[in-house]
Motif scaffolding. Structure first.
Motif, short mmCIF file in Angstrom:
data_model
loop_
_atom_site.label_atom_id
_atom_site.label_comp_id
_atom_site.label_asym_id
_atom_site.label_seq_id
_atom_site.Cartn_x
_atom_site.Cartn_y
_atom_site.Cartn_z
N ASN A 1 75.39 19.53 81.42
CA ASN A 1 75.37 18.35 80.55
C ASN A 1 74.27 18.53 79.51
N PRO A 2 74.20 17.68 78.48
CA PRO A 2 73.20 17.86 77.43
C PRO A 2 71.75 17.83 77.93
N ALA A 3 71.47 17.03 78.95
CA ALA A 3 70.10 16.98 79.49
C ALA A 3 69.71 18.31 80.10
N GLU A 4 70.62 18.89 80.89
CA GLU A 4 70.33 20.20 81.49
C GLU A 4 70.28 21.28 80.42
N PHE A 5 71.05 21.13 79.36
CA PHE A 5 71.01 22.11 78.29
C PHE A 5 69.62 22.14 77.64
N PHE A 6 69.05 20.97 77.37
CA PHE A 6 67.72 20.92 76.78
C PHE A 6 66.68 21.55 77.70
N ALA A 7 66.78 21.28 79.00
CA ALA A 7 65.82 21.85 79.95
C ALA A 7 65.96 23.36 80.04
N VAL A 8 67.19 23.86 80.10
CA VAL A 8 67.45 25.30 80.16
C VAL A 8 67.01 25.97 78.85
N ALA A 9 67.31 25.33 77.72
CA ALA A 9 66.89 25.88 76.43
C ALA A 9 65.38 25.96 76.33
N ASP B 1 70.82 30.20 80.48
CA ASP B 1 71.38 30.08 81.82
C ASP B 1 72.60 29.16 81.80
N ARG B 2 73.64 29.53 82.53
CA ARG B 2 74.88 28.74 82.55
C ARG B 2 74.68 27.33 83.06
N TYR B 3 73.62 27.10 83.80
CA TYR B 3 73.36 25.75 84.31
C TYR B 3 73.19 24.77 83.16
N GLY B 4 72.81 25.28 82.01
CA GLY B 4 72.68 24.43 80.83
C GLY B 4 73.99 23.84 80.36
N ALA B 5 75.12 24.39 80.83
CA ALA B 5 76.43 23.86 80.45
C ALA B 5 76.81 22.63 81.28
#
Length: 260
Positions: A215-223, A209-213
């Motif tokens: 910041n790194p914290a949101e990237f980990f959660a989206v991943a 999901d693009r929301y992961g872009a």
């Protein structure tokens, strides 16, 4: 007068040993499609984690929501899926889960440069606060649980943030088993985050999901959401990221019937 207090380890062992109520089992089979697809061993482990979670964490209904066993169990089971196969403190910093009936409004602060901060109200589906609170919208929890292939699950997302915050502010790097693992983690997740950020800027599609872009914290959660809900696609298109998450979670969702 002396009082005897049961140790946490002993209490947890007692909770794990208790029979899992049939009514709870029925609720999870109805509301969490992933639950019946687990192996018998994994399902028993999850049941024990759920019993501990419900004993130790406080739930509070907000916005007029009346809490039920279905609400508590659906949230607890999905949160505890992230803990399977791992030595864990079972969200040591978590104290309370606040549950709204649907999308709720929260105050937001956004830095806009020059020392200025933009304040306002935003609609939310979930939040993970650093002081031990997770906030969730029940209708989105239920929707995320019912479709295990769409890559969107607010419980997995917010509890990934909880894992991230166990060693300080959320930064996309949770506590890893060995210090040496941080080198590989930083290299792979940093590279994948930049890849998603550039793909989002160019309007290119991604299984993440693009929301992961953001910041790194949101990237980990989206991943994390993607790893558990679209594991086959993630393994195919982002093999190094898949392997880092598999090493961290110690649970391979591609081995579950109907998810690979």
């Amino acid at each position: 007068m002396f009082r005897w207090f049961e140790s946490r380890a002993r209490r947890r062992d007692r909770l794990r040993a208790q029979p899992f109520p049939e009514a709870w089992d029925a609720i999870l089979r109805r509301h969490v499609p992933l639950y019946p697809r687990l192996s018998d061993g994994d399902r028993r482990e999850l049941q024990g984690l759920v019993q501990i979670f419900l004993d130790e964490k406080h739930f509070e209904g907000c916005g007029g929501l009346t809490l039920t066993d279905a609400i508590r169990l659906t949230i607890a089971a999905q949160a505890c899926v992230l803990l399977l196969h791992r030595e864990t403190e079972i969200y040591a910093r978590l104290i309370t889960v606040l549950v709204y009936p649907s999308t709720y409004v929260a105050q937001a602060r956004e830095p806009i440069g020059g020392g200025m901060v933009l304040k306002g109200e935003v609609a939310r589906l979930g939040e993970a606060w650093k002081d031990g609170v997770v906030v969730l919208a029940w209708d989105d929890v239920l929707a995320g649980a019912s479709d295990i292939h769409d890559g969107h699950n607010v419980v997995l997302h917010e509890f990934a943030h909880q894992l991230d915050q166990e060693n300080g502010p959320a930064d996309g790097a949770p506590i890893l088993e060995h210090r040496s693992r941080y080198v590989s983690w930083a290299r792979v997740l940093g590279s994948e985050y930049e890849r998603l950020r550039k793909d989002a800027e160019r309007g290119l599609p991604s299984v993440l999901d693009r929301y992961g872009a953001t910041n790194p914290a949101e990237f980990f959660a989206v991943a994390t959401e993607c790893y558990f809900e679209k594991p086959g696609e993630l393994r195919h298109s982002h093999p190094e990221l898949f392997e880092e998450l598999r090493a961290y979670y110690r649970f391979d969702p591609t081995q579950i019937s109907g998810t690979g």
